[in-house]
Design a protein around this motif. Sequence first.
Motif, short mmCIF file in Angstrom:
data_model
loop_
_atom_site.label_atom_id
_atom_site.label_comp_id
_atom_site.label_asym_id
_atom_site.label_seq_id
_atom_site.Cartn_x
_atom_site.Cartn_y
_atom_site.Cartn_z
N GLU A 162 13.56 12.43 -5.85
CA GLU A 162 14.48 12.05 -4.77
C GLU A 162 13.72 11.55 -3.56
N LYS A 163 12.61 12.22 -3.23
CA LYS A 163 11.80 11.80 -2.09
C LYS A 163 11.24 10.39 -2.30
N LEU A 199 11.30 4.54 -0.81
CA LEU A 199 11.35 3.13 -1.20
C LEU A 199 12.66 2.45 -0.80
N SER A 200 13.72 3.23 -0.63
CA SER A 200 15.00 2.65 -0.20
C SER A 200 14.92 2.08 1.21
N THR A 201 13.92 2.51 1.97
CA THR A 201 13.76 2.02 3.35
C THR A 201 12.84 0.79 3.43
N LYS A 210 0.83 -1.21 0.00
CA LYS A 210 0.00 0.00 0.00
C LYS A 210 0.87 1.25 0.00
N ILE A 211 2.16 1.10 0.33
CA ILE A 211 3.09 2.23 0.32
C ILE A 211 3.14 2.88 -1.07
#
Length: 282
Positions: A225-226, A231-233, A202-203
């Motif tokens: 960038e945001k 998503l990198s986390t 759902k992210i």
Amino acid sequence: MEILKNRKTLQDFVERQKEMGKRIGFAPTMGALHKGHLSLYEAARKENDLVISSIFVNPTQFNNAEDLEKYPRDVERDILILENSGLVDAVYIPQVEDIYPEKTESQHYDYDGLENEMEGKSRPGHFDGVGTVVEELFRQVTPDNAYFGEKDFQQLAIIRKMVEKKQLPVKITGVSIYRAESGLALSSRNQRLSEERREDSKIIYEILVSVNRWFKLKSIAEIKEKVKEILSTQSGMELEYFMIADENTLKETETVEDSKSYRAFIVVNVDGVRLIDNMHVG
């Protein structure tokens, strides 16, 4: 509900309906049906006397033979879903030879460059396959109206362009993305995710909602960038691409013009399952 298993039975059925002056709504599918598909038939039911579905896993739009092999197929389940919905009058389930009587290969289409953007960059020939099967289905079903989900927004744009160029007498209607309560866009691919991973995914929708909020506040470079940062986390999630594009040309943009409409597009691989989503922004 009529079950039409070859081209001849379809054409006999359609001919009878046309003789009675019935207006036909049509939505083609590749099966693995869910509520998103049913939303297409709900839209069709409001505007037509008769609603036809089709189920055909089109071999020419898969770049990868493994993806074609893995595509979920359960026609009996799909027929049951359509019957229980009460929305569909007939379902066409053609064989490969009904669509490709000679060779199983695509025609070549010029979509004025739409085919070279986004999905087209990594899936050469995919939209030739889409155009070939949809044009052939339109010629066989001869619908007055046809319905496609906005989740595959590029596909919707390409089908509109094909209809315009081929001067086919069918009106194309885009239907809003059908989402789970969590916001995740419904897709046949979601079946390949565990319940926990569907919840985690759902992210993707939450990111798009944030992008819409940031659109008037940040530069597109800052927004990108945001999105990467968020998503990198996320464990097991890999961003394939995120972009903001002109809704008409599908070309990615780095600047915003007041006279144009924009849409955010995102593709995320979740445990190897490729999920796509999009949202109008601004």
